[in-house]
Design a protein around this motif. Sequence first.
Motif, short mmCIF file in Angstrom:
data_model
loop_
_atom_site.label_atom_id
_atom_site.label_comp_id
_atom_site.label_asym_id
_atom_site.label_seq_id
_atom_site.Cartn_x
_atom_site.Cartn_y
_atom_site.Cartn_z
N PRO A 158 1.02 -1.28 0.22
CA PRO A 158 -0.25 0.11 -0.04
C PRO A 158 0.90 1.41 0.38
O PRO A 158 2.08 1.43 0.52
CB PRO A 158 -0.80 -0.07 1.19
CG PRO A 158 0.05 -1.31 1.76
CD PRO A 158 1.11 -1.65 1.09
N GLU A 209 -11.01 2.14 -3.59
CA GLU A 209 -9.27 2.29 -2.57
C GLU A 209 -8.71 3.88 -2.68
O GLU A 209 -8.57 4.30 -1.76
CB GLU A 209 -8.65 1.04 -2.94
CG GLU A 209 -7.94 1.03 -1.42
CD GLU A 209 -8.53 0.47 -0.23
OE1 GLU A 209 -8.04 1.03 0.87
OE2 GLU A 209 -9.58 0.21 -0.31
N SER A 226 -10.99 0.28 7.15
CA SER A 226 -10.14 -0.02 8.27
C SER A 226 -9.14 -0.66 6.87
O SER A 226 -9.18 -0.96 6.15
CB SER A 226 -11.28 -1.65 8.69
OG SER A 226 -11.15 -2.59 7.47
N GLU A 227 -7.79 -1.15 7.53
CA GLU A 227 -6.83 -1.02 7.35
C GLU A 227 -7.22 -2.96 7.08
O GLU A 227 -7.32 -3.41 7.72
CB GLU A 227 -6.11 -1.13 8.13
CG GLU A 227 -4.17 -1.41 7.90
CD GLU A 227 -3.53 -1.34 8.51
OE1 GLU A 227 -2.61 -1.72 8.86
OE2 GLU A 227 -3.44 -0.77 9.85
N LYS A 228 -6.59 -3.30 5.81
CA LYS A 228 -7.01 -4.02 4.93
C LYS A 228 -5.56 -4.86 5.23
O LYS A 228 -4.66 -4.25 4.78
CB LYS A 228 -7.01 -4.41 3.25
CG LYS A 228 -8.39 -4.11 3.21
CD LYS A 228 -8.31 -3.20 2.07
CE LYS A 228 -9.71 -2.11 2.03
NZ LYS A 228 -9.85 -1.27 2.95
#
Length: 895
Positions: free
Chosen positions: A422, A454, A543-545
């Motif tokens: 990311p 995203e 939320s953080e994936k």
Amino acid sequence: MTDSKYFTTNKKGEIFELKAELNNEKKEKRKEAVKKVIAAMTVGKDVSSLFPDVVNCMQTDNLELKKLVYLYLMNYAKSQPDMAIMAVNSFVKDCEDPNPLIRALAVRTMGCIRVDKITEYLCEPLRKCLKDEDPYVRKTAAVCVAKLHDINAQMVEDQGFLDSLRDLIADSNPMVVANAVAALSEISESHPNSNLLDLNPQNINKLLTALNECTEWGQIFILDCLSNYNPKDEREAQSICERVTPRLSHANSAVVLSAVKVLMKFLELLPKDSDYYNTLLKKLSPPLVTLLSGEPEVQYVALRNINLIVQKRPEILKQEIKVFFVKYNDPIYVKLEKLDIMIRLASQANIAQVLAELKEYATEVDVDFVRKAVRAIGRCAIKVEQSAERCVSTLLDLIQTKVNYVVQEAIVVIRDIFRKYPNKYESIIATLCENLDSLDEPDARAAMIWIVGEYAERIDNADELLESFLEGFHDESTQVQLTLLTAIVKLFLKKPSETQELVQQVLSLATQDSDNPDLRDRGYIYWRLLSTDPVTAKEVVLSEKPLISEETDLIEPTLLDELICHIGSLASVYHKPPSAFVEGSHGVHRKHLPVQHSRSFEWAASLLLVSGPAAAMDQPHVIPSQGDLLGDLLNLDLGPPVNVPQISSMQMGAVDLLGGGLDSLVSLNTHILLLMKAKGLEISGTFSRRQGHMYMDMTFTNKALQHMTDFAVQFNKNSFGMIPTSPLPVHTPLMPSQTIEVSLPINTIGPVMKMDPLNNLQVAVKNNIDVFYFSVLIPLNIFFVEDGKMERQVFLATWKDIPNENELQYQIKECHLNADTVSGKLQGNNIFTIAKRNVEGQDMLYQSLKLTNGIWILAELRIQPGNPNYTLSLKCRAPEVSQYVYQTYDSVLKT
């Protein structure tokens, strides 16, 4: 003239003519007639009416004619069982013929006639042939026993043929040995729990001696048998490997693969730091490479097996990656397998070569192969972090080619790279957006929509791009609809003022105009989240994936270990265990790799990951002490430490750490509930004894944000030699918030080391995240065996024989049960009442029990009516176990 003339006749009334010819006095005429009968039978004509006439031709010295008659008999005996009995005398006579070829022919045919009525007549001839002076007859008879066992297993066992087969393993002729092994192996497959082969060092030595001299198929039988043997130590394993290694250079690829299977299994027992281990790895490489120079079909089978080997031990072929580069004339099925193995062998050292190859493949004409090649570039980026930038650059070059299917596959791959890294390569989003209009495949459209949603805050016209997809919402696939719904909700949470109308439009389409329940449910969840609590909605949707793993396509470790045991068989080509495709295989014994007990726990300990930078220098290489383990048990959770009251070993047996109450458990023999929480993994479970077998029943709960795989379990050496009987049966990834229950069978044939306390068991559970340690006190009654009831006279003599100083007395307090209830409860836990007496108003129960290690414990339990305190006297030749037996009594009677 050839025998083809027998197949060209179309005469009518043929049966009558054949009947006359079969009864002709001249031998040559009868032989010609039998050939005509066999030809008619081969093309499907019914010539069963000639049965008695053909059987009469058996009385001949001509071997060719006899073979033809036997062929007819095998075909028609099942449909004419009453007439087939006519041939029995001829079989018996032929089994005593001076010519060994005729004796062998008779016994082979006997095995092929599957008629119950005949089999009982054939036992005596078969017994003689098993001890025949000619090895050709003996080897044929060995196979006949397996065929006879398939027809009437009970008769074969009663007649002692299995013992005769075992005797043939010591035969002086290697082919007889190979056939005996093949027959015993086939019979043992239908009786997975029987130890028919009785593999011991002496028998193994005989098999290895025969291995050098028998035919190639005989070698395969012997190698397959060797692969089922568990050497007692690494020295024996090395000795066997040294004698099997020459088979790697055999011309028959099946022999090579069988030898590889044996060596792959025994590598588990060799120390990894030894010179021989590294030498063996080097020797395994050339034969595997040589297999790839055969026909395409052989290459494919070899590649499927190599795929398993590379997943288990990539170091074997890490220097041979060029062998797996695709040739222009390879069939597609070979190309795809090579591609898969190439990615598995990709590393920082060879990534430049691999990427150059893959870029070349992406310009091929075969669409399926090109797609796989583009996908492989993405897998390289995820596997080798240092190559990610080069891979992304290669993918952008491919997108510039504007070849539609290449562009679409590249976009799917880039989405995965964004997930893995990311905030690193988002600068290429503009290039991706240029190709939006050319996307027509659901996977590619969904990937592009995910990227836009995203990274909406980085794309100025994100709302316009997503709105363009929304125009044909109902024509899209479900995958695209779900992704589009989530992407627009993400966009709304990032740019609420600009996209309120857009989000209402998509929620309306999803909830009111759609028939798909999944889409409707997701729409309603988003709608309620957004309308009731936008802050929570932001936390949930944005939320953080969890980072994706490169090895999502790896075979689950326990399944991989099982498939390694089936190298060279159909299971290794399908990549499925035999139970998944063999009909009626519910009784098939599952194979697993041997465990190197002497080093197994040290190996697990060396994998321990200690959090924190300073701790990395102090990684323990031995199992922590019991105190440390209990600390792990309570304090390794991601949250703050939990204060749990101290539980003594005496209380442990009766405490339910889950709070559900022991009465809720189904098994009467279940006592301890253990609990371990660390790094998102929670394990709870029980020990139990069911139908004479011990189990560790566990529940695994994943409370982490990523999936868990590669589960394995190991026990440290312990007082009772407890080891898992099979690998941990977790065959699929454990997803976040998922709970699974597993039952791990246990036996007591492992290495023994006296623990303090005696019933302490130290356990290591490994997965892709970490290695987790905990210690648990085993309830002793799982070691109480079912044959622990002594005869009265033996009990009396043993009680007197054990020294008085070995007698220990205990008080069981606050127990309000009568003698009969006590006796029944204890018997449910394999504590048997030998006698009951009433002395001066006291009930006296005399009891016996036996542990799995053969230790007997004798007990006298005094119960005074009205008195809640019982007196327990225990006598045992190993008095150190008495304390734990008392704890079991106390626990059983109070639960």
